[in-house]
Scaffold this motif. Sequence first.
Motif, PDB file in Angstrom:
ATOM      1  N   PHE A 397       0.821  -1.210   0.000  1.00 38.40           N
ATOM      2  CA  PHE A 397       0.000   0.000   0.000  1.00 38.40           C
ATOM      3  C   PHE A 397       0.858   1.266   0.000  1.00 38.40           C
ATOM      4  CE2 PHE A 397      -2.703  -3.279   1.908  1.00 38.40           C
ATOM      5  CZ  PHE A 397      -3.858  -3.138   1.150  1.00 38.40           C
ATOM      6  N   GLY A 398       2.138   1.134  -0.288  1.00 39.89           N
ATOM      7  CA  GLY A 398       3.036   2.284  -0.279  1.00 39.89           C
ATOM      8  C   GLY A 398       3.470   2.608   1.142  1.00 39.89           C
ATOM      9  N   GLY A 399       3.938   3.825   1.359  1.00 41.38           N
ATOM     10  CA  GLY A 399       4.412   4.246   2.675  1.00 41.38           C
ATOM     11  C   GLY A 399       4.636   5.746   2.640  1.00 41.38           C
ATOM     12  N   GLY A 400       4.970   6.318   3.799  1.00 41.36           N
ATOM     13  CA  GLY A 400       5.200   7.762   3.838  1.00 41.36           C
ATOM     14  C   GLY A 400       3.894   8.527   3.691  1.00 41.36           C
ATOM     15  N   PRO A 401       3.999   9.821   3.382  1.00 42.07           N
ATOM     16  CA  PRO A 401       2.788  10.659   3.379  1.00 42.07           C
ATOM     17  C   PRO A 401       1.742  10.225   2.352  1.00 42.07           C
ATOM     18  CG  PRO A 401       4.684  11.866   2.479  1.00 42.07           C
ATOM     19  CD  PRO A 401       5.216  10.598   3.069  1.00 42.07           C
ATOM     20  N   ARG A 402       2.156   9.535   1.284  1.00 43.73           N
ATOM     21  CA  ARG A 402       1.191   9.181   0.239  1.00 43.73           C
ATOM     22  C   ARG A 402       0.784   7.715   0.302  1.00 43.73           C
ATOM     23  NH1 ARG A 402       1.372  13.427  -4.495  1.00 43.73           N
ATOM     24  NH2 ARG A 402      -0.679  12.475  -4.708  1.00 43.73           N
ATOM     25  N   ILE A 403       0.877   7.144   1.480  1.00 45.66           N
ATOM     26  CA  ILE A 403       0.410   5.767   1.639  1.00 45.66           C
ATOM     27  C   ILE A 403      -1.070   5.696   1.243  1.00 45.66           C
ATOM     28  CG2 ILE A 403      -0.257   6.055   4.076  1.00 45.66           C
ATOM     29  CD1 ILE A 403       0.871   3.197   4.530  1.00 45.66           C
ATOM     30  N   CYS A 404      -1.471   4.561   0.710  1.00 50.79           N
ATOM     31  CA  CYS A 404      -2.858   4.393   0.234  1.00 50.79           C
ATOM     32  C   CYS A 404      -3.863   4.861   1.280  1.00 50.79           C
ATOM     33  CB  CYS A 404      -3.095   2.919  -0.077  1.00 50.79           C
ATOM     34  SG  CYS A 404      -4.790   2.565  -0.558  1.00 50.79           S
ATOM     35  N   ILE A 405      -4.745   5.736   0.881  1.00 57.40           N
ATOM     36  CA  ILE A 405      -5.754   6.245   1.828  1.00 57.40           C
ATOM     37  C   ILE A 405      -6.790   5.161   2.137  1.00 57.40           C
ATOM     38  CG2 ILE A 405      -7.438   7.219   0.189  1.00 57.40           C
ATOM     39  CD1 ILE A 405      -7.474   9.747   1.958  1.00 57.40           C
ATOM     40  N   GLY A 406      -6.905   4.180   1.228  1.00 52.79           N
ATOM     41  CA  GLY A 406      -7.939   3.140   1.384  1.00 52.79           C
ATOM     42  C   GLY A 406      -7.428   1.868   2.030  1.00 52.79           C
ATOM     43  N   VAL A 407      -6.254   1.904   2.696  1.00 51.58           N
ATOM     44  CA  VAL A 407      -5.650   0.664   3.197  1.00 51.58           C
ATOM     45  C   VAL A 407      -6.575  -0.109   4.158  1.00 51.58           C
ATOM     46  CG1 VAL A 407      -4.241   2.000   4.849  1.00 51.58           C
ATOM     47  CG2 VAL A 407      -3.636  -0.335   4.386  1.00 51.58           C
ATOM     48  N   HIS A 408      -7.205   0.559   5.095  1.00 51.75           N
ATOM     49  CA  HIS A 408      -8.058  -0.165   6.056  1.00 51.75           C
ATOM     50  C   HIS A 408      -9.326  -0.666   5.378  1.00 51.75           C
ATOM     51  CE1 HIS A 408      -5.318   1.183   9.033  1.00 51.75           C
ATOM     52  NE2 HIS A 408      -5.658   2.453   8.939  1.00 51.75           N
ATOM     53  N   LEU A 409      -9.851   0.183   4.494  1.00 58.94           N
ATOM     54  CA  LEU A 409     -11.052  -0.210   3.751  1.00 58.94           C
ATOM     55  C   LEU A 409     -10.748  -1.455   2.918  1.00 58.94           C
ATOM     56  CD1 LEU A 409     -13.942   0.998   3.113  1.00 58.94           C
ATOM     57  CD2 LEU A 409     -12.962   1.810   0.989  1.00 58.94           C
ATOM     58  N   ALA A 410      -9.599  -1.437   2.245  1.00 58.64           N
ATOM     59  CA  ALA A 410      -9.233  -2.556   1.373  1.00 58.64           C
ATOM     60  C   ALA A 410      -9.062  -3.838   2.185  1.00 58.64           C
ATOM     61  CB  ALA A 410      -7.944  -2.230   0.622  1.00 58.64           C
ATOM     62  N   MET A 411      -8.366  -3.754   3.332  1.00 66.63           N
ATOM     63  CA  MET A 411      -8.146  -4.976   4.122  1.00 66.63           C
ATOM     64  C   MET A 411      -9.478  -5.516   4.659  1.00 66.63           C
ATOM     65  SD  MET A 411      -5.086  -5.926   3.743  1.00 66.63           S
ATOM     66  CE  MET A 411      -5.031  -7.357   4.836  1.00 66.63           C
ATOM     67  N   MET A 412     -10.370  -4.604   5.071  1.00 67.32           N
ATOM     68  CA  MET A 412     -11.673  -5.064   5.559  1.00 67.32           C
ATOM     69  C   MET A 412     -12.439  -5.768   4.431  1.00 67.32           C
ATOM     70  SD  MET A 412     -14.538  -2.919   7.644  1.00 67.32           S
ATOM     71  CE  MET A 412     -15.340  -1.983   6.389  1.00 67.32           C
TER      72      MET A 412
END
Length: 457
Positions: A397-412
């Motif tokens: 999901f990337g890292g740093g300031p531009r990490i994926c905004i949808g990471v929690h949504l995607a994992m759920m």
Amino acid sequence: MNESARTSRTATFEGQLARPPFFYRQWMLAGNPAYFFDRLVQDYGDFVHYRGLFSFYLVNHPSLVKQVLQETNKSFDKNSVIYDRFRNPFGDGLVVAEGDRWKRSRRLMQPLFGQQAIQQYFPLMVDSAEQMAKRWEAACSSGQVFDAAQEMNHITLQIAGRALFHDSFDQMSAQISEWTHVINLYSAKPPLPVVRSYWFPSRINRRLKNTLAEFHEFLQQMIDARRDGDGQSDLISRLLATRDEETGQPMSDQEITEEALGMIIGGHETSSSALAWLWCELDQHPEVRDRLHAELDEVIGSDRLSPDHLPQLVYTRMVLEETLRLHPPFWFENRNVAADDVELGGAALPRGSIVAFSRYSLHRHSGFWQDPERFDPERFRPDHEENKRSTYAFVPFGGGPRICIGVHLAMMELVTVVAILAGKYDVRLDASHRHEMAAHLTMTPKYGVRVKLEKRR
Ligand code: HEM
């Protein structure tokens, strides 16, 4: 684990920038670009200056990847020729935005994707997965072979579409599916000079322009309807309601349109590719499949999946993480060098050059992963030795300031879909399945995932 692998885990990059001959194996780029980048790092190491039709600095060491991702918005940005191409469909949306526009959009949208805020999408995820499980009953009893990759594409588009447009998605699903298909087709093409310029009257450019005109009109109708108070609650209505805490300003219609486009594209092909690979890996690893099934039976049994089950599905999550390691959906990343002589790995990179990395190679780095080609969810057990490695060795999901905004949504979403479908069915590859990988915008099974079902409960 041998000592050198353990040491290199925490190590900073100590090698040197390598320079292969001009056009080294350039022809491989026209085939499978992920194999091309992998070949470069196999032959030349973790920091390579490639000079050919495209020239770029390739990094494959977690400490270099960390620097590039953490210094994004400072020494590095997305003003590369590759990201420029994405600006045609996505305008100035978050995925490609820079500077103040990125800051403002991220500030406004971040609260909509926090762990709490995303809970409201759980029911629609369950509903979509249950609908699919029901539809699969006929295929199961008739022994029909079908393409699970296509099905995963269908369900992830439905989930993203319902999250964004609520019921309006179901009425427009065929049309939205066609629009997203065209945008993906366009985005997957490499940015060749002239023929791929947006002014060039190629077929794909014309198709994209028509598609965007229709998609924008649909999105404007959605925005108008929500603004008129049609009572629908979805991401569009939430984007309309946000106010910038610094200025009190709402998002403009154009901003909402651009963000909606970025979210539907960024949020469904990725999840769909992860799920497609998961079924392949489960078929190939019966011991993993059995443990996954056992966990689902123990935690959920014959109950309906509820939010309380999710934190207990530890092994399911580990299996998904291992799938994202070997098959990172957004497999390729790149940045523009945004300042003069940026120091990276002991070299000074000139402003305007491109730095790239391949998650496919990084996630298989033998200095950071033991027996990296082996599918082994145990690596992601919280107390496992490999979890002491640099977190930048695993960046689906990337890292740093531009990490994926949808990471929690995607994992759920991933956990929910797997829990419901694998709870009901044993998904098995058919003999006609062909194991090959295609690396375009996302990394997908080239010929789909041909499966047959066996009923579990
Ligand atoms: C398995 C699913 C997903 C994967 C693997 C994935 C991967 C990624 C990656 C690697 C990035 C960072 C790119 C970079 O460093 O520049 C990213 C950014 C982004 N993703 Fe995802 N993504 C997924 C799901 C989603 C979902 C569900 C959404 C929908 C909300 C989403 C929306 C975005 C947006 C808007 C960005 C840009 C963030 C920014 O630049 O501030 N993604 N994604």
